[in-house]
Design an enzyme around this catalytic site. Structure first.
Site, PDB file in Angstrom:
ATOM      1  N   LYS A   1       9.291  -0.932  14.237  1.00 25.54           N
ATOM      2  CA  LYS A   1       9.892  -0.614  12.926  1.00 25.54           C
ATOM      3  C   LYS A   1      10.971   0.451  13.089  1.00 25.54           C
ATOM      4  O   LYS A   1      12.064   0.337  12.536  1.00 25.54           O
ATOM      5  CB  LYS A   1       8.824  -0.056  11.970  1.00 25.54           C
ATOM      6  CG  LYS A   1       7.808  -1.043  11.466  1.00 25.54           C
ATOM      7  CD  LYS A   1       6.911  -0.337  10.432  1.00 25.54           C
ATOM      8  CE  LYS A   1       5.667  -1.120  10.128  1.00 25.54           C
ATOM      9  NZ  LYS A   1       4.701  -0.398   9.296  1.00 25.54           N
TER      10      LYS A   1
ATOM     11  N   HIS B   1      -6.500 -33.264  17.586  1.00 25.49           N
ATOM     12  CA  HIS B   1      -5.437 -34.135  18.099  1.00 25.49           C
ATOM     13  C   HIS B   1      -4.278 -33.323  18.652  1.00 25.49           C
ATOM     14  O   HIS B   1      -3.186 -33.851  18.840  1.00 25.49           O
ATOM     15  CB  HIS B   1      -4.963 -35.065  16.983  1.00 25.49           C
ATOM     16  CG  HIS B   1      -6.050 -35.991  16.535  1.00 25.49           C
ATOM     17  ND1 HIS B   1      -6.303 -37.191  17.154  1.00 25.49           N
ATOM     18  CD2 HIS B   1      -6.998 -35.851  15.574  1.00 25.49           C
ATOM     19  CE1 HIS B   1      -7.338 -37.771  16.566  1.00 25.49           C
ATOM     20  NE2 HIS B   1      -7.782 -36.976  15.610  1.00 25.49           N
TER      21      HIS B   1
ATOM     22  N   GLU C   1      10.440  -4.754   4.533  1.00 27.68           N
ATOM     23  CA  GLU C   1      10.456  -6.163   4.112  1.00 27.68           C
ATOM     24  C   GLU C   1      10.186  -6.289   2.620  1.00 27.68           C
ATOM     25  O   GLU C   1      10.902  -6.981   1.879  1.00 27.68           O
ATOM     26  CB  GLU C   1       9.372  -6.955   4.867  1.00 27.68           C
ATOM     27  CG  GLU C   1       9.646  -7.189   6.334  1.00 27.68           C
ATOM     28  CD  GLU C   1       9.163  -6.050   7.218  1.00 27.68           C
ATOM     29  OE1 GLU C   1       8.949  -4.922   6.711  1.00 27.68           O
ATOM     30  OE2 GLU C   1       9.024  -6.283   8.433  1.00 27.68           O
TER      31      GLU C   1
ATOM     32  N   GLU D   1      -4.964  -6.543  14.678  1.00 30.19           N
ATOM     33  CA  GLU D   1      -4.432  -5.232  14.306  1.00 30.19           C
ATOM     34  C   GLU D   1      -5.563  -4.188  14.405  1.00 30.19           C
ATOM     35  O   GLU D   1      -5.318  -3.009  14.615  1.00 30.19           O
ATOM     36  CB  GLU D   1      -3.842  -5.262  12.888  1.00 30.19           C
ATOM     37  CG  GLU D   1      -2.757  -4.225  12.672  1.00 30.19           C
ATOM     38  CD  GLU D   1      -2.054  -4.324  11.321  1.00 30.19           C
ATOM     39  OE1 GLU D   1      -2.722  -4.168  10.289  1.00 30.19           O
ATOM     40  OE2 GLU D   1      -0.829  -4.554  11.293  1.00 30.19           O
TER      41      GLU D   1
ATOM     42  N   LYS E   1       0.835  -1.201   0.000  1.00 31.22           N
ATOM     43  CA  LYS E   1       0.000   0.000   0.000  1.00 31.22           C
ATOM     44  C   LYS E   1       0.874   1.257   0.000  1.00 31.22           C
ATOM     45  O   LYS E   1       0.687   2.166  -0.786  1.00 31.22           O
ATOM     46  CB  LYS E   1      -0.925  -0.022   1.224  1.00 31.22           C
ATOM     47  CG  LYS E   1      -1.807   1.192   1.346  1.00 31.22           C
ATOM     48  CD  LYS E   1      -2.759   1.080   2.523  1.00 31.22           C
ATOM     49  CE  LYS E   1      -3.452   2.423   2.735  1.00 31.22           C
ATOM     50  NZ  LYS E   1      -4.365   2.433   3.869  1.00 31.22           N
TER      51      LYS E   1
ATOM     52  N   GLY F   1      -4.820  -1.793   4.962  1.00 26.16           N
ATOM     53  CA  GLY F   1      -4.061  -2.941   4.449  1.00 26.16           C
ATOM     54  C   GLY F   1      -4.763  -4.269   4.711  1.00 26.16           C
ATOM     55  O   GLY F   1      -4.874  -5.125   3.832  1.00 26.16           O
ATOM     56  N   ARG F   2      -5.275  -4.446   5.935  1.00 28.08           N
ATOM     57  CA  ARG F   2      -5.885  -5.730   6.292  1.00 28.08           C
ATOM     58  C   ARG F   2      -7.283  -5.893   5.713  1.00 28.08           C
ATOM     59  O   ARG F   2      -7.940  -6.906   5.915  1.00 28.08           O
ATOM     60  CB  ARG F   2      -5.895  -5.897   7.814  1.00 28.08           C
ATOM     61  CG  ARG F   2      -6.524  -4.745   8.579  1.00 28.08           C
ATOM     62  CD  ARG F   2      -6.213  -4.823  10.063  1.00 28.08           C
ATOM     63  NE  ARG F   2      -6.678  -3.666  10.811  1.00 28.08           N
ATOM     64  CZ  ARG F   2      -6.028  -2.512  10.942  1.00 28.08           C
ATOM     65  NH1 ARG F   2      -4.860  -2.342  10.344  1.00 28.08           N
ATOM     66  NH2 ARG F   2      -6.511  -1.531  11.671  1.00 28.08           N
TER      67      ARG F   2
HETATM   68  O1  F6P Z   1       3.127  -2.822   9.733  1.00 23.66           O
HETATM   69  C1  F6P Z   1       1.780  -3.149   9.578  1.00 23.66           C
HETATM   70  C2  F6P Z   1       1.304  -2.831   8.213  1.00 23.66           C
HETATM   71  O2  F6P Z   1       1.231  -1.458   8.036  1.00 23.66           O
HETATM   72  C3  F6P Z   1      -0.049  -3.484   7.931  1.00 23.66           C
HETATM   73  O3  F6P Z   1      -1.110  -2.754   8.399  1.00 23.66           O
HETATM   74  C4  F6P Z   1       0.003  -3.618   6.451  1.00 23.66           C
HETATM   75  O4  F6P Z   1      -0.950  -4.541   5.987  1.00 23.66           O
HETATM   76  C5  F6P Z   1       1.420  -4.090   6.265  1.00 23.66           C
HETATM   77  O5  F6P Z   1       2.163  -3.360   7.223  1.00 23.66           O
HETATM   78  C6  F6P Z   1       2.004  -3.883   4.893  1.00 23.66           C
HETATM   79  O6  F6P Z   1       1.981  -2.549   4.519  1.00 23.66           O
HETATM   80  P1  F6P Z   1       2.184  -2.118   3.014  1.00 23.66           P
HETATM   81  O7  F6P Z   1       1.071  -2.715   2.219  1.00 23.66           O
HETATM   82  O8  F6P Z   1       2.142  -0.624   3.020  1.00 23.66           O
HETATM   83  O9  F6P Z   1       3.502  -2.637   2.564  1.00 23.66           O
END
Ligand code: F6P
Length: 555
Positions: free
Chosen positions: A519, A391, A215, A360, A209, A274-275
């Site tokens: 972060k 199980h 990452e 979240e 987003k 995002g979620r």
């Molecule tokens: O760090 C959490 C977050 O902001 C989530 O809310 C989001 O889904 C994820 O990181 C990834 O963010 P982006 O889509 O901006 O890379």
């Protein structure tokens, strides 16, 4: 929406719930025995979802009080504010409009002076056209070959949704296209997912987003280097990136800086969290896998539940009722966790998906006006598919000391109908599977008394260990089959359950400030990990010694 939230604990309904709880003696055995209409009275339909709430710790009095609570906290007004684009994400001053992503093309919705529906459908059309080109083989890589592997690079909401749905909709996938998902910055993730891939037939979808997530950008750079290295000097690097990388983001300028052709970028909007974004262009890898038609059905499923939540009176409104029951358990039974147990192997990543959605959203200690919450909030969601969980951890759900409300999810029709025809018998294995689904909620509700255990001839010294108390609350959710349409419904159901709980607690379920500190610190600490003594000295002594251990052992 400038007024602060109602403090739920000051409402009459909260006081009534407190009194109800004080004299509350759950007795599902008698409740069912004395009331033949209980199951049908507490079973509800929402689109294709058949939801039985009757095995919850629920009475008619309680239901009436929970509905009064919803009224007193203004659930319907807040719901309407969400659907009409008011800025209910207060701390980020944004509308919350994932529901607009699944509106039909002939709808209209004005947000801050603009009808957003045409833009939503323009993006969908662009994404569908692209998905078709990849699926048909018209989209070629730099060496002229068609795409066989799509690698989604993203994390959190930019990974969990498409990944979970790709798993869930396995029977609907294109037979010649595999998707892989790289999310973790642990280099193992990229190394494993890239292993064995042919760069000439691999397409990367960089999903972020913000297009600034460490990452995702790190993994995208690793993937770009891998691609260019593997393709060798015979290809033009810029051309290779253009043909093997597309992006999904709200930050299209940053996409261009990465070298991805803006023509091959799919946008969305800051009013999609995002979620809540699997139904936006973040679902591009999924749309390639299952095709535009199935993706449109998926969106239709979301919309069906949106309409149910938006228009159904609360006494039959399934997400609202489930959210209110969750409040009952969290705040009046001290439930700290909530299990989601899909009796569908294809939903094996659904609990992981729900963890981000619910935790979240509602893992907050302040309300949306910045004041402290007045009661406990977000519970831990967790789960694994049945029967595997039976199980492993069901022991604790059946006989542990805590209340663990559990949602059981099952489908009348299996994805793979198999028959065990050995030994001259013919057993429909799905029926064996479903017998477990039915048995578990029965055991949790009704238990097994000491008398029943004794009657089986059990030695007295182990009778107590074999008693099941019962009165352990469950919700059973069934649907005809796990189709794209039904999957969309299930996701939207949990979105609106989460929303309902957030409204009761007065929190902003759409921000996520709690992920920021870690972060920031990771960026600050990073030089120390690489050997910078000055940064290392600025750390607390525990962190210093952990970094020292790392540096000593790293070969
Ligand atoms: O760090 C959490 C977050 O902001 C989530 O809310 C989001 O889904 C994820 O990181 C990834 O963010 P982006 O889509 O901006 O890379």
């Amino acid at each position: 929406m400038s007024d602060g939230p109602v403090d739920v604990t000051t409402t009459d309904a909260w006081k009534a719930l407190t009194e109800l709880r004080a004299g509350f003696e759950p007795d599902l055995r008698s409740w069912f025995a004395d009331d033949p209409g209980r199951a049908s009275r507490f079973t509800f339909e929402a689109a294709d979802l058949h939801v039985d709430l009757s095995k919850n710790l629920l009475t008619d009095d309680l239901l009436a009080t929970l509905l009064a609570l919803a009224e007193q906290v203004g659930l319907e007004a807040r719901r309407d504010a969400m659907f009409t684009g008011e800025h209910i994400n207060v701390t980020e001053d944004r509308a919350v409009l994932h529901t607009a992503l699944r509106l039909p093309s002939d709808a209209s919705l004005d947000v801050d002076g603009t009808d957003v529906v045409p833009a939503v459908h323009e993006t969908l059309a662009k994404m569908y056209a692209f998905a078709e080109r990849v699926r048909s083989g018209e989209w070629k890589g730099v060496t002229g070959e068609r795409i066989h592997t799509v690698v989604n690079i993203g994390i959190g909401g930019s990974d969990l949704g498409p990944m979970m749905a790709y798993e869930a909709l396995e029977p609907f996938r294109h037979p010649e296209i595999e998707c892989r998902f790289i999310s973790n910055i642990d280099p193992t993730d990229a190394a494993q997912k890239l292993k064995g891939l042919d760069p000439a037939t691999t397409l990367f979808v960089v999903s972020s987003k913000t297009f600034s997530t460490l990452e995702t950008l790190t993994n995208a750079r690793l993937a770009r280097a891998w691609l260019l290295d593997a393709l060798g000097d015979d290809v033009d690097a810029a051309d290779a990136v253009k043909k093997h990388f597309v992006a999904v983001s709200t930050a299209l300028d940053k996409v261009a800086n990465f070298g991805i052709d803006p023509e091959n970028a799919f946008g969305f909007w800051d009013w999609v969290g995002g979620r809540y974004s699997v139904d936006s262009a973040i679902g591009t890898s999924l749309a390639i896998a299952v095709g535009p038609e199935a993706f449109a059905e998926f969106l239709g499923g979301f919309h069906a539940i949106d309409e149910h939540f938006r228009t159904t009176p609360l006494d039959r409104n399934v997400p609202a009722l489930m959210g209110l029951l969750n409040v009952w358990y969290v705040n009046f039974f001290d439930a700290q966790t909530h299990a989601v147990l899909p009796y569908a192997q294809l939903l094996h990543r659904f609990p992981a998906y729900l963890q981000q959605l619910t935790m979240e959203s509602n893992g907050k200690s302040v309300r949306w006006d910045g004041t402290a919450v007045t009661t406990d909030t977000g519970e831990v969601f967790w789960g694994e598919p049945g029967t595997n969980g039976q199980h492993a951890f069901y022991q604790l759900i059946h006989q542990g000391t805590r209340v663990i409300p559990a949602d059981f999810i099952a489908f009348a029709n299996p994805a793979y109908p198999l028959v065990d025809a050995s030994d001259g018998q013919s057993t429909d294995v799905h029926e064996l599977f479903l017998a477990n689904f039915f048995a578990q909620t029965q055991a949790l509700a009704f238990g097994k008394s000491a008398e029943q255990v004794r009657a089986e001839g059990t030695a007295e010294n182990i009778v107590n260990a074999r008693v099941f108390s019962g009165n352990r609350p469950t919700t059973s959710i069934m649907a005809p089959a796990l189709t794209p349409h039904v999957l969309g419904q299930l996701i939207a159901l949990y979105e609106h359950i989460t929303f309902t709980q957030g409204v009761v607690w007065g929190i902003d379920s759409f921000d996520q400030w709690g992920v920021e500190l870690g972060k920031q610190l990771a960026l600050q600490i990073s030089p120390a990990v690489s050997g910078d003594a000055e940064t290392a000295e600025q750390q607390d002594t525990s962190t210093q010694s952990l970094i020292a251990y790392y540096r000593e052992k790293r070969t």
